[in-house]
Design a protein around this motif. Structure first.
Motif, PDB file in Angstrom:
ATOM      1  N   ARG A 143      -8.033   7.651   0.036  1.00 37.46           N
ATOM      2  CA  ARG A 143      -9.071   6.878   0.744  1.00 37.46           C
ATOM      3  C   ARG A 143      -8.450   5.604   1.301  1.00 37.46           C
ATOM      4  NH1 ARG A 143     -13.086   2.972  -0.563  1.00 37.46           N
ATOM      5  NH2 ARG A 143     -12.233   2.844  -2.672  1.00 37.46           N
ATOM      6  N   VAL A 144      -8.763   5.326   2.545  1.00 37.12           N
ATOM      7  CA  VAL A 144      -8.289   4.090   3.179  1.00 37.12           C
ATOM      8  C   VAL A 144      -9.240   2.963   2.784  1.00 37.12           C
ATOM      9  CG1 VAL A 144      -7.753   2.931   5.352  1.00 37.12           C
ATOM     10  CG2 VAL A 144      -7.313   5.387   5.110  1.00 37.12           C
ATOM     11  N   CYS A 168      -2.654  -0.179   6.810  1.00 43.26           N
ATOM     12  CA  CYS A 168      -3.703   0.367   5.936  1.00 43.26           C
ATOM     13  C   CYS A 168      -3.305   0.248   4.464  1.00 43.26           C
ATOM     14  CB  CYS A 168      -3.951   1.838   6.263  1.00 43.26           C
ATOM     15  SG  CYS A 168      -4.470   2.153   7.970  1.00 43.26           S
ATOM     16  N   MET A 169      -4.296  -0.014   3.636  1.00 36.82           N
ATOM     17  CA  MET A 169      -4.120   0.074   2.197  1.00 36.82           C
ATOM     18  C   MET A 169      -4.788   1.365   1.756  1.00 36.82           C
ATOM     19  SD  MET A 169      -2.291  -2.501   1.634  1.00 36.82           S
ATOM     20  CE  MET A 169      -2.184  -2.349  -0.153  1.00 36.82           C
ATOM     21  N   VAL A 170      -4.040   2.171   1.026  1.00 38.66           N
ATOM     22  CA  VAL A 170      -4.484   3.527   0.693  1.00 38.66           C
ATOM     23  C   VAL A 170      -4.606   3.703  -0.808  1.00 38.66           C
ATOM     24  CG1 VAL A 170      -3.893   5.973   0.883  1.00 38.66           C
ATOM     25  CG2 VAL A 170      -3.382   4.433   2.783  1.00 38.66           C
ATOM     26  N   PRO A 190      -2.973   0.502  -4.959  1.00 38.26           N
ATOM     27  CA  PRO A 190      -3.021   0.622  -3.498  1.00 38.26           C
ATOM     28  C   PRO A 190      -1.628   0.680  -2.881  1.00 38.26           C
ATOM     29  CG  PRO A 190      -4.518  -1.091  -4.266  1.00 38.26           C
ATOM     30  CD  PRO A 190      -3.664  -0.707  -5.446  1.00 38.26           C
ATOM     31  N   ILE A 191      -1.479   1.515  -1.854  1.00 37.45           N
ATOM     32  CA  ILE A 191      -0.200   1.706  -1.175  1.00 37.45           C
ATOM     33  C   ILE A 191      -0.347   1.286   0.280  1.00 37.45           C
ATOM     34  CG2 ILE A 191       1.535   3.415  -0.492  1.00 37.45           C
ATOM     35  CD1 ILE A 191       0.656   5.080  -2.923  1.00 37.45           C
ATOM     36  N   MET A 247       2.850   7.942   4.599  1.00 35.33           N
ATOM     37  CA  MET A 247       2.073   8.076   5.837  1.00 35.33           C
ATOM     38  C   MET A 247       0.810   8.882   5.610  1.00 35.33           C
ATOM     39  SD  MET A 247       4.302  10.914   8.013  1.00 35.33           S
ATOM     40  CE  MET A 247       3.229  10.801   9.446  1.00 35.33           C
ATOM     41  N   LEU A 248      -0.156   8.669   6.506  1.00 35.97           N
ATOM     42  CA  LEU A 248      -1.357   9.495   6.586  1.00 35.97           C
ATOM     43  C   LEU A 248      -1.089  10.525   7.681  1.00 35.97           C
ATOM     44  CD1 LEU A 248      -3.923   6.581   6.390  1.00 35.97           C
ATOM     45  CD2 LEU A 248      -3.586   8.338   4.631  1.00 35.97           C
TER      46      LEU A 248
END
Length: 226
Positions: free
Chosen positions: A50-51, A66-68, A75-76, A120-121
């Motif tokens: 989830r972003v 973005c923090m994922v 968070p990444i 990456m997303l």
């Protein structure tokens, strides 16, 4: 050539034998296994994420930082150029070290315009699911964060490809392959009966058999509304 998944085969074959043993037996009985594509291994690193935050990149107009959240509470940070990347969405995250089949590259930790990106997303194109590369995969709200993406979608089912000889037309269907494996003592046969479907309208095509001695039977069915 015939392709089918292991899960599809098990719809017709009641067995607890492992994939490798099934493949060996197929080749032994004359249904030569050309290759097995085990997508579970390929997609193992990809998880639903989830972003939680998506901010404008300080040095690039078309990038977002973005923090994922991948489900472990840590968070990444990911730099993403997809136009649909936004806070609150759920997508598919690839960590450093993951191989991206659509780009034929292995991810590493890097900097994009002086901002660190740790993974990456991915898009459907990057996973070779489709040709869609306009944006990252946008999953529904009920997608479970932290779960393996392939397992959740059923993409982890191994694909078996066999090389059929012309005399084995019976094995152009999974049903026939399962039957042969049962004969080779690899499990039980799931012989689900096919339900008869009653016709609901007259056939609009007139059929005349001019040589009944050469054609003792003829069948025709029109399907509408597919």
């Amino acid at each position: 050539m015939m392709k089918f998944t292991f899960g599809w085969l098990k719809e017709h074959l009641d067995t607890d034998r492992p994939l490798g043993e099934i493949a060996d037996k197929l080749t032994m009985i004359g249904l030569e296994v050309e290759r097995i594509e085990d997508k579970a291994k390929l997609f193992a690193p990809f998880v639903i994420a989830r972003v939680t935050e998506a901010k404008q990149h300080p040095n690039a107009d078309r990038l977002r930082v973005c923090m994922v959240d991948t489900g472990d509470g840590k968070p990444i940070q990911v730099v993403c150029g997809a136009p649909n990347a936004r806070a609150g969405m759920k997508g598919v995250f690839a960590p450093p070290g993951a191989f991206i089949p659509g780009k034929n590259v292995t991810l590493g930790v890097g900097k994009i315009r002086d901002v660190e990106s740790r993974g990456m997303l991915v898009s459907e194109f990057e996973l070779q699911i489709s040709d869609d590369h306009e944006g990252i995969i946008d999953l529904p709200d009920d997608a479970p964060v932290g779960v393996n993406y392939a397992q959740w979608t059923g993409l982890d089912d191994p694909v078996i490809e066999i090389n059929l000889t012309p005399n084995r037309a019976d094995c152009t269907a999974v049903h026939g392959i399962a039957r042969d494996l049962v004969a080779a003592d690899m499990g039980g046969f799931k012989d689900a009966s096919i339900k008869a479907i009653k016709g609901e309208f007259p056939c609009p095509v007139a059929v005349k058999i001019e040589a009944p001695e050469l054609c003792p039977a003829f069948a025709l069915r029109l399907v509408r509304g597919v």
